[in-house]
Design a protein around this motif. Sequence first.
Motif, PDB file in Angstrom:
ATOM      1  N   MET A 194      13.968 -44.000  75.268  1.00  0.00           N
ATOM      2  CA  MET A 194      12.655 -45.109  74.537  1.00  0.00           C
ATOM      3  C   MET A 194      11.226 -44.748  74.262  1.00  0.00           C
ATOM      4  SD  MET A 194      12.262 -47.935  73.938  1.00  0.00           S
ATOM      5  CE  MET A 194      13.964 -49.045  74.386  1.00  0.00           C
ATOM      6  N   GLU A 195      10.632 -43.889  75.046  1.00  0.00           N
ATOM      7  CA  GLU A 195       9.598 -43.403  74.769  1.00  0.00           C
ATOM      8  C   GLU A 195       9.307 -42.719  73.377  1.00  0.00           C
ATOM      9  OE1 GLU A 195       7.069 -39.577  76.268  1.00  0.00           O
ATOM     10  OE2 GLU A 195       8.251 -40.412  77.046  1.00  0.00           O
ATOM     11  N   ARG A 196      10.788 -42.181  72.906  1.00  0.00           N
ATOM     12  CA  ARG A 196      10.274 -41.502  71.379  1.00  0.00           C
ATOM     13  C   ARG A 196      11.147 -42.625  70.991  1.00  0.00           C
ATOM     14  NH1 ARG A 196       8.685 -38.919  68.220  1.00  0.00           N
ATOM     15  NH2 ARG A 196       8.663 -37.183  69.531  1.00  0.00           N
ATOM     16  N   ALA A 197      11.571 -43.753  70.881  1.00  0.00           N
ATOM     17  CA  ALA A 197      12.070 -44.710  70.463  1.00  0.00           C
ATOM     18  C   ALA A 197      10.525 -45.708  69.441  1.00  0.00           C
ATOM     19  CB  ALA A 197      13.255 -45.854  70.757  1.00  0.00           C
ATOM     20  N   ILE A 198       9.735 -46.041  70.461  1.00  0.00           N
ATOM     21  CA  ILE A 198       8.954 -46.586  70.660  1.00  0.00           C
ATOM     22  C   ILE A 198       7.304 -45.605  69.527  1.00  0.00           C
ATOM     23  CG2 ILE A 198       6.418 -47.411  71.084  1.00  0.00           C
ATOM     24  CD1 ILE A 198       8.361 -48.184  74.632  1.00  0.00           C
ATOM     25  N   HIS A 199       7.772 -45.029  69.933  1.00  0.00           N
ATOM     26  CA  HIS A 199       7.062 -43.304  68.829  1.00  0.00           C
ATOM     27  C   HIS A 199       7.494 -43.853  67.164  1.00  0.00           C
ATOM     28  CE1 HIS A 199       5.484 -39.139  67.932  1.00  0.00           C
ATOM     29  NE2 HIS A 199       5.222 -40.188  67.194  1.00  0.00           N
ATOM     30  N   ASN A 200       8.900 -43.705  67.113  1.00  0.00           N
ATOM     31  CA  ASN A 200       9.596 -43.811  65.752  1.00  0.00           C
ATOM     32  C   ASN A 200       9.252 -45.250  64.916  1.00  0.00           C
ATOM     33  OD1 ASN A 200      10.546 -41.709  66.207  1.00  0.00           O
ATOM     34  ND2 ASN A 200      12.384 -42.224  66.569  1.00  0.00           N
ATOM     35  N   VAL A 201       8.894 -46.654  65.971  1.00  0.00           N
ATOM     36  CA  VAL A 201       8.588 -47.659  65.246  1.00  0.00           C
ATOM     37  C   VAL A 201       7.315 -47.658  65.342  1.00  0.00           C
ATOM     38  CG1 VAL A 201       7.920 -49.904  66.013  1.00  0.00           C
ATOM     39  CG2 VAL A 201       9.765 -49.047  66.959  1.00  0.00           C
ATOM     40  N   GLU A 202       5.951 -46.850  65.597  1.00  0.00           N
ATOM     41  CA  GLU A 202       4.796 -46.690  64.915  1.00  0.00           C
ATOM     42  C   GLU A 202       4.932 -46.263  63.824  1.00  0.00           C
ATOM     43  OE1 GLU A 202       3.381 -45.375  69.266  1.00  0.00           O
ATOM     44  OE2 GLU A 202       2.004 -47.333  68.405  1.00  0.00           O
ATOM     45  N   ILE A 203       5.783 -44.903  63.540  1.00  0.00           N
ATOM     46  CA  ILE A 203       5.510 -44.248  62.254  1.00  0.00           C
ATOM     47  C   ILE A 203       6.219 -45.327  61.159  1.00  0.00           C
ATOM     48  CG2 ILE A 203       6.862 -41.981  61.214  1.00  0.00           C
ATOM     49  CD1 ILE A 203       6.942 -40.647  63.902  1.00  0.00           C
ATOM     50  N   LEU A 204       7.439 -45.943  61.396  1.00  0.00           N
ATOM     51  CA  LEU A 204       7.821 -46.740  60.269  1.00  0.00           C
ATOM     52  C   LEU A 204       6.793 -48.173  59.893  1.00  0.00           C
ATOM     53  CD1 LEU A 204       9.915 -48.497  58.973  1.00  0.00           C
ATOM     54  CD2 LEU A 204      10.475 -49.536  60.825  1.00  0.00           C
ATOM     55  N   GLU A 205       5.808 -48.183  61.044  1.00  0.00           N
ATOM     56  CA  GLU A 205       5.591 -49.147  60.653  1.00  0.00           C
ATOM     57  C   GLU A 205       4.108 -48.744  59.177  1.00  0.00           C
ATOM     58  OE1 GLU A 205       6.064 -51.964  60.013  1.00  0.00           O
ATOM     59  OE2 GLU A 205       4.228 -53.502  60.704  1.00  0.00           O
ATOM     60  N   LYS A 206       3.667 -47.046  60.023  1.00  0.00           N
ATOM     61  CA  LYS A 206       2.629 -46.414  59.249  1.00  0.00           C
ATOM     62  C   LYS A 206       3.490 -46.340  57.429  1.00  0.00           C
ATOM     63  CE  LYS A 206       1.168 -42.435  58.016  1.00  0.00           C
ATOM     64  NZ  LYS A 206       1.796 -41.361  57.901  1.00  0.00           N
ATOM     65  N   CYS A 207       4.121 -46.009  57.373  1.00  0.00           N
ATOM     66  CA  CYS A 207       5.348 -45.441  56.203  1.00  0.00           C
ATOM     67  C   CYS A 207       5.408 -46.820  55.570  1.00  0.00           C
ATOM     68  CB  CYS A 207       6.180 -44.998  56.865  1.00  0.00           C
ATOM     69  SG  CYS A 207       6.637 -43.432  57.103  1.00  0.00           S
ATOM     70  N   SER A 208       5.348 -48.156  55.958  1.00  0.00           N
ATOM     71  CA  SER A 208       5.652 -49.402  55.173  1.00  0.00           C
ATOM     72  C   SER A 208       4.802 -49.384  55.081  1.00  0.00           C
ATOM     73  CB  SER A 208       6.291 -50.520  56.457  1.00  0.00           C
ATOM     74  OG  SER A 208       7.814 -49.364  56.906  1.00  0.00           O
ATOM     75  N   LEU A 209       3.738 -49.946  55.675  1.00  0.00           N
ATOM     76  CA  LEU A 209       2.596 -49.654  54.902  1.00  0.00           C
ATOM     77  C   LEU A 209       2.318 -49.484  53.583  1.00  0.00           C
ATOM     78  CD1 LEU A 209       0.277 -52.320  54.995  1.00  0.00           C
ATOM     79  CD2 LEU A 209      -1.109 -50.163  57.024  1.00  0.00           C
ATOM     80  N   ALA A 210       1.466 -47.936  54.424  1.00  0.00           N
ATOM     81  CA  ALA A 210       1.897 -47.082  53.214  1.00  0.00           C
ATOM     82  C   ALA A 210       1.917 -46.946  51.897  1.00  0.00           C
ATOM     83  CB  ALA A 210       1.592 -46.056  53.644  1.00  0.00           C
ATOM     84  N   TYR A 211       3.323 -46.795  51.805  1.00  0.00           N
ATOM     85  CA  TYR A 211       4.086 -47.185  50.633  1.00  0.00           C
ATOM     86  C   TYR A 211       4.084 -48.726  49.990  1.00  0.00           C
ATOM     87  CZ  TYR A 211       8.809 -47.140  48.606  1.00  0.00           C
ATOM     88  OH  TYR A 211       9.712 -47.267  47.254  1.00  0.00           O
ATOM     89  N   LEU A 212       3.883 -49.589  50.658  1.00  0.00           N
ATOM     90  CA  LEU A 212       3.410 -51.138  50.377  1.00  0.00           C
ATOM     91  C   LEU A 212       2.158 -51.275  49.339  1.00  0.00           C
ATOM     92  CD1 LEU A 212       4.377 -54.045  53.513  1.00  0.00           C
ATOM     93  CD2 LEU A 212       4.838 -53.455  51.050  1.00  0.00           C
ATOM     94  N   ILE A 213       1.492 -50.319  49.584  1.00  0.00           N
ATOM     95  CA  ILE A 213       0.078 -50.580  49.714  1.00  0.00           C
ATOM     96  C   ILE A 213       0.253 -48.892  47.907  1.00  0.00           C
ATOM     97  CG2 ILE A 213      -1.959 -49.366  49.351  1.00  0.00           C
ATOM     98  CD1 ILE A 213      -2.678 -49.609  51.987  1.00  0.00           C
ATOM     99  N   ALA A 214       1.245 -48.382  47.984  1.00  0.00           N
ATOM    100  CA  ALA A 214       1.251 -47.437  46.990  1.00  0.00           C
ATOM    101  C   ALA A 214       1.686 -48.584  45.699  1.00  0.00           C
ATOM    102  CB  ALA A 214       2.352 -46.252  47.338  1.00  0.00           C
ATOM    103  N   LEU A 215       2.718 -48.950  46.140  1.00  0.00           N
ATOM    104  CA  LEU A 215       4.064 -49.477  45.176  1.00  0.00           C
ATOM    105  C   LEU A 215       3.323 -50.545  44.835  1.00  0.00           C
ATOM    106  CD1 LEU A 215       6.889 -50.364  46.805  1.00  0.00           C
ATOM    107  CD2 LEU A 215       6.983 -49.023  45.233  1.00  0.00           C
ATOM    108  N   CYS A 216       1.682 -51.249  45.182  1.00  0.00           N
ATOM    109  CA  CYS A 216       1.472 -52.058  44.832  1.00  0.00           C
ATOM    110  C   CYS A 216       0.675 -51.795  43.979  1.00  0.00           C
ATOM    111  CB  CYS A 216       0.083 -52.957  45.934  1.00  0.00           C
ATOM    112  SG  CYS A 216       1.405 -54.078  46.716  1.00  0.00           S
ATOM    113  N   SER A 217      -0.356 -50.163  43.730  1.00  0.00           N
ATOM    114  CA  SER A 217      -0.985 -49.647  42.672  1.00  0.00           C
ATOM    115  C   SER A 217       0.280 -49.558  41.714  1.00  0.00           C
ATOM    116  CB  SER A 217      -1.364 -48.409  43.578  1.00  0.00           C
ATOM    117  OG  SER A 217      -0.229 -47.513  42.887  1.00  0.00           O
TER     118      SER A 217
END
Length: 228
Positions: A169-192
């Motif tokens: 579970m500790e790793r799964a929570i860490h992975n949730v955080e990585i996913l959200e950070k990547c999603s936000l960065a990707y969304l901003i990049a797409l908007c550019s």
Amino acid sequence: MQEYLELKEQLVASAQELTQKGYLMATGGNISIHPANSEVFVITPSNFDYMKMKPQDVCLLDMSLNQLEGELKPSVEAGMHCEIYKARPDVHAIVHTHQVYASALTLIKAPIPALFDEQVRFLGRSVEIIPYAPSGTGMLSGTVAKHVRGHNNAYLMQNHGALVFGHDMERAIHNVEILEKCSLAYLIALCSEQKVNKIPLAVREIAFSKLRKDQKKSQQGEINSAGE
Ligand SMILES: [Zn+2]
């Protein structure tokens, strides 16, 4: 009851941590743990405030979805969690969230390519889209089970949310955080509207092979909550 108390306590603490960090909102989303070499899993109850949840509210189910412990009804996605554990013996913890940035990508059906080393090392080669099926249905469990065999640890469920795995579970929570950070960065990049660059293929494959090595150890029950 006592046998699984620690597991239930861990599930409650994890659900509350995810709620406090903003990944689980009110009663949206659900999480489960399936210990290595066991025939059971613990899952959050349906429609229940995570911040008020106690270990005795957690549902204990077998792999045929029979409820062994807990008075409350299990999450409507219990069938989906069970199918994932059957399809992915390396996965021992599942977090399903409606986290905002990852959910935004599900609306435009934009899978996340290999953008960061850390992403591939922990989430897999890419974060793919799982086609839409209504929540809580056998159709959704079946579709999900079919799509998670690719050894990735994060998926985007079309018009719904995110599905994230870990060897614990500790790793799964860490992975949730990585996913959200990547999603936000990707969304901003797409908007550019500029070209989005990926990491080099060779680097992607090295990072992914490290993840596969972990997954093989996890499948054999060689890594547990002690981590890497
Ligand atoms: Zn959901």
